[in-house]
Design an enzyme around this catalytic site. Structure first.
Site, PDB file in Angstrom:
ATOM      1  N   ARG A 162       0.691   3.687  -3.045  1.00 24.95           N
ATOM      2  CA  ARG A 162       0.015   4.732  -3.188  1.00 24.95           C
ATOM      3  C   ARG A 162       1.399   6.045  -3.175  1.00 24.95           C
ATOM      4  O   ARG A 162       1.164   6.914  -3.356  1.00 24.95           O
ATOM      5  CB  ARG A 162      -0.694   4.840  -1.956  1.00 24.95           C
ATOM      6  CG  ARG A 162      -1.716   4.139  -1.667  1.00 24.95           C
ATOM      7  CD  ARG A 162      -2.929   4.228  -0.860  1.00 24.95           C
ATOM      8  NE  ARG A 162      -3.124   2.734  -0.667  1.00 24.95           N
ATOM      9  CZ  ARG A 162      -4.791   2.889  -0.485  1.00 24.95           C
ATOM     10  NH1 ARG A 162      -5.679   4.011  -0.061  1.00 24.95           N
ATOM     11  NH2 ARG A 162      -5.824   1.622  -0.347  1.00 24.95           N
TER      12      ARG A 162
ATOM     13  N   GLU B  56       0.872  -1.006   0.150  1.00 28.87           N
ATOM     14  CA  GLU B  56       0.252   0.374  -0.163  1.00 28.87           C
ATOM     15  C   GLU B  56       0.956   1.197   0.442  1.00 28.87           C
ATOM     16  O   GLU B  56       0.715   2.135  -0.559  1.00 28.87           O
ATOM     17  CB  GLU B  56      -1.391  -0.029   1.206  1.00 28.87           C
ATOM     18  CG  GLU B  56      -1.897  -1.172   1.083  1.00 28.87           C
ATOM     19  CD  GLU B  56      -2.925  -1.326  -0.490  1.00 28.87           C
ATOM     20  OE1 GLU B  56      -3.017  -0.288  -0.542  1.00 28.87           O
ATOM     21  OE2 GLU B  56      -3.972  -1.670  -0.018  1.00 28.87           O
TER      22      GLU B  56
ATOM     23  N   GLU C 171     -11.762   0.647 -10.205  1.00 26.60           N
ATOM     24  CA  GLU C 171     -11.834  -0.229 -11.406  1.00 26.60           C
ATOM     25  C   GLU C 171     -12.587   0.116 -12.466  1.00 26.60           C
ATOM     26  O   GLU C 171     -12.496  -0.603 -13.458  1.00 26.60           O
ATOM     27  CB  GLU C 171     -11.445  -1.593 -10.305  1.00 26.60           C
ATOM     28  CG  GLU C 171     -10.412  -2.128  -9.562  1.00 26.60           C
ATOM     29  CD  GLU C 171     -11.276  -1.105  -8.425  1.00 26.60           C
ATOM     30  OE1 GLU C 171     -11.839  -1.220  -7.814  1.00 26.60           O
ATOM     31  OE2 GLU C 171      -9.637  -1.860  -7.468  1.00 26.60           O
TER      32      GLU C 171
ATOM     33  N   ASP D 202      -5.024 -10.116  -7.851  1.00 29.07           N
ATOM     34  CA  ASP D 202      -5.497  -8.939  -9.081  1.00 29.07           C
ATOM     35  C   ASP D 202      -4.849  -8.179  -9.431  1.00 29.07           C
ATOM     36  O   ASP D 202      -4.126  -8.506 -10.429  1.00 29.07           O
ATOM     37  CB  ASP D 202      -6.437  -8.645  -8.603  1.00 29.07           C
ATOM     38  CG  ASP D 202      -6.468  -7.083  -6.977  1.00 29.07           C
ATOM     39  OD1 ASP D 202      -5.385  -7.512  -6.425  1.00 29.07           O
ATOM     40  OD2 ASP D 202      -6.937  -6.550  -6.742  1.00 29.07           O
TER      41      ASP D 202
HETATM   42  C1  DMJ Z   1      -6.809   0.594  -4.991  1.00 27.34           C
HETATM   43  O1  DMJ Z   1      -5.513   0.508  -3.508  1.00 27.34           O
HETATM   44  C2  DMJ Z   1      -5.641   0.057  -6.220  1.00 27.34           C
HETATM   45  O2  DMJ Z   1      -6.387  -0.095  -7.150  1.00 27.34           O
HETATM   46  C3  DMJ Z   1      -5.297  -1.739  -5.428  1.00 27.34           C
HETATM   47  O3  DMJ Z   1      -4.387  -2.451  -6.750  1.00 27.34           O
HETATM   48  C4  DMJ Z   1      -6.922  -2.204  -5.335  1.00 27.34           C
HETATM   49  N1  DMJ Z   1      -7.490  -1.674  -4.762  1.00 27.34           N
HETATM   50  C5  DMJ Z   1      -7.498   0.027  -4.100  1.00 27.34           C
HETATM   51  C6  DMJ Z   1      -8.579   0.474  -5.185  1.00 27.34           C
HETATM   52  O4  DMJ Z   1     -10.160   0.042  -4.998  1.00 27.34           O
END
Ligand code: DMJ
Length: 668
Positions: free
Chosen positions: A303, A299, A568, A432
């Site tokens: 970010r 994270e 998404e 994912d």
């Molecule tokens: C974000 O932090 C990123 O897109 C991550 O890959 C998946 N989750 C969140 C948004 O849904």
């Protein structure tokens, strides 16, 4: 008082000297004779004639001296410049030769100040070559002022420069809304004899460049939404991780101003100059990583590191690169594991790392979705350790057994380096972005790392074989899950990144049926919104595999009906619109934005996650605005509504999984 002295008396006389030869009148062409003859002629001239000639000589001599001095200076400056220009560009060790960057690596901003100053006094001259400019990937922010600002505003802006502008001029010379342009030698073309223009005010900027596409009403609505969200954050959560818009307070996760950092490049792209400058100041003075705090490696990479790197690229401001280096270094202890598969958590103040308390496993998506950022950090710093660490993870996972036709399990052990909890395959949570980053790393590195492409192609075949199904009654193509030999018709909203990724692959030359699949899947993702009472998707849906009277395709379980303002679907709509130009994707995105405004907007500022997308009369606000709403959702909305393919050109940038654009290193 000074009395003027009388001028000295001038005495005029003529002297005539005759040599014997001359006197004899014979022809003599010797030098001495000619000199004497000239002298005699001179003496024969009247005083007036001699004065005129002397004056003319004196005048010519003065002109000569002046022009000689000028030429000398010009020559000196030109020769200095050209020898500087002949110096080879500094190489980034280890990375350069195989993958020359599409846009070469940005250089340190402060290093350019000297060059700029050296050139500025010579405005009247056209320098032979441009300076080695500020960071190479600067793009202009959309020139909202030029397009939207009233004349009044513009006037005011001229008279009262924003304090941050003043600071900018004194503290650093590079970040500049005016200067944020691709310099001639920063473009994708090789350096040429293009002439550097002096920096222009934003109103004049771009005379020599393509006119930006004007912002349309839908983009304005996104700007308005962003401002509303920002207002709440600024008032009640400034400098904290997330806004709690209903309780008018904040929540902390890492205590690092997550929302602010995630939103930096969005503000740049939306052209929100004032907000950006204010946030920059906070980064400059208050963002300190020397803190005894545990952060999640994934994270904070996507970010914070991703956000700082992309903001550095867009703005050219070296502050963001310095901060990126700092956090990048502090995250490195995560890789000190027996297997080199990183731990999930790092204490960035103490330099220690550990897995979660209950296991020594890491999540597969987490350890394989930090590569874009660390690789780029190596490219910018010349320090290979970042790239080496994350490449090793990819190599290891590439060779690992336990995959099912390219599909990976969700966990990997940091001691053994083996997959754990085998037998469950999903494109949703915990797996994912593994798939997303296979393709995106391949693109980032100039499409040369074949193992990444192989793994990606194999995985998509695995998706087709094991996870694709069609729902009833609408026959929507969806991606389910596979657990221990059984198919489940469950799909996370998170999976809606896939249509965008497939479309991006097809755009980069992969098989056309990926684009067909992308189109089918984005229709499904849209239906996950459209078939729900609020027009907002829940976190998870279950598709009906058999037609039943009165049933839609999408079923929602009570535990899954929350919406976290996730990006998404709009992300994929953006890619599909960019690559197909089909306006229906914009219209779908527009519907979604309106529904966010209707059900998640908090009047006092900010947007909130909701607990129940099925209850329009009470969607049950959860009192939290996730940082990705500003970092991703609104950014992708703005880009979706834009018809300007150069607004983050997808042949030059690749978005990390948090929507932070990073440069592609090499041409296709
Ligand atoms: C974000 O932090 C990123 O897109 C991550 O890959 C998946 N989750 C969140 C948004 O849904």
């Amino acid at each position: 008082m000074y009395s003027a002295l009388p001028p000295p008396q001038r005495r005029d006389f003529i002297s005539v000297t005759l040599s014997p030869g001359e006197a004899a009148g014979g022809y003599n062409n010797s030098k001495a004779w000619r000199r004497r003859s000239c002298w005699r002629k001179w003496k024969q001239l009247s005083r007036l004639q001699r004065s005129v000639i002397l004056f003319l000589f004196a005048f010519l001599a003065v002109c000569g001296v002046i022009s000689y001095t000028n030429m000398g200076e010009q020559w000196k400056s030109l020769t200095n410049k050209s020898s500087e220009d002949l110096k080879p560009e500094p190489e980034i060790p280890g990375l350069k030769p195989a993958n020359p960057a599409v846009l070469p690596a940005p250089q340190k901003a402060d290093a350019n100040l000297g060059d700029y100053q050296a050139l500025s006094p010579q405005k009247h001259l056209k320098p032979l070559h441009v300076r080695r400019g500020p960071p190479n990937l600067q793009i202009r922010p959309p020139r909202r002022e030029a397009r939207l600002q009233t004349q009044d505003d513009a006037g005011r802006a001229k008279e009262e420069p924003h304090p941050a502008d003043k600071e900018e001029k004194t503290e650093k010379s590079v970040i500049s809304w005016r200067g944020a342009v691709i310099e001639p030698d920063q473009s994708t073309e090789p350096p040429s004899s293009k002439v550097k223009e002096p920096e222009k005010p934003s109103s004049l900027e771009g005379e020599d460049q393509k006119e930006p596409v004007p912002i349309n009403e839908r983009q304005m609505a996104v700007i308005e939404a962003f401002r509303h969200a920002w207002k709440g954050y600024k008032e009640f959560a400034w400098g904290h991780d997330e806004l709690k818009p209903l309780s008018k307070s904040y929540s902390e996760w890492f205590g690092l101003g997550l929302t602010l950092i995630d939103a930096l490049d969005t503000m740049w792209i939306l052209g929100l100059k004032e907000e950006f400058e204010e946030a920059r100041k906070w980064v400059a003075t208050d963002l300190l990583f020397d803190k005894n705090v545990d952060v999640n490696l994934f994270e904070s990479t996507i970010r914070i590191l991703g956000g700082l790197l992309s903001t550095y690229h867009l703005s050219g401001d070296s502050l963001f690169l310095e901060k990126a280096k700092d956090i990048g270094n502090r995250l490195m202890p995560a890789f000190n594991t027996p297997s080199k598969i990183p731990y999930s958590d790092v204490n960035i103040g103490r330099g220690t790392a550990h897995p979660p308390r209950w296991t020594s496993d890491s999540t597969v998506a987490e350890v394989t979705s930090i590569q874009l950022e660390f690789r780029e950090l190596s490219r910018l710093t010349g320090d290979e350790k970042f790239k080496k660490a994350v490449d090793e993870v990819m190599k290891h996972v590439h060779a690992l057994s336990g995959k099912n036709d390219g599909l990976v399990p969700m966990f990997i052990n940091t001691n053994s380096g083996q997959f754990t909890h085998l037998g469950v395959y999903t494109l949703g949570a915990r797996a994912d972005s593994y798939y997303e980053y296979l393709l995106k790393q391949w693109i980032q590195g100039g499409k040369q790392e074949n193992e990444l492409l192989e793994d990606y192609m194999r995985a998509i075949e695995g998706v087709k074989k094991h996870l694709l199904q069609r729902s009833q009654p609408k026959k929507l193509t969806f991606v389910g899950e596979f657990a221990h030999g059984h198919f489940s018709a469950k799909m996370d909203h998170l999976v809606c990144f896939l249509p965008g990724t497939l479309a991006l692959g097809a755009h980069n030359g992969l098989t056309a049926d990926h684009m067909e699949l992308a189109k089918a899947l984005i229709e499904t993702c849209y239906q996950m919104y459209a078939q729900v009472e609020t027009g907002l998707s829940p976190e998870i849906v279950h598709f009906n595999l058999h037609a039943q009277k009165g049933h839609k395709d999408v079923e929602i379980k009570p535990a899954d009906r929350h919406n976290l303002l996730r990006p998404e679907t709009v992300e994929s709509l953006f890619y599909l619109y960019r690559f197909t130009g089909d306006k229906k994707y914009q219209d779908w995105g527009w519907e979604i934005l309106q529904n966010f405004n209707k059900y998640t907007r908090v009047p006092t500022g900010g947007y909130t996650s909701i607990n129940n997308v099925q209850n329009p009369s009470n969607p049950e606000p959860r009192d939290k605005m996730e940082s990705f709403f500003l970092g991703e959702t609104l950014k992708y909305m703005f880009l979706l509504f834009s018809d300007d393919v150069d607004l983050i050109n997808l042949d030059k940038y690749v978005f990390n999984t948090e929507a932070h654009p990073l440069p592609i290193w090499a041409p296709a």
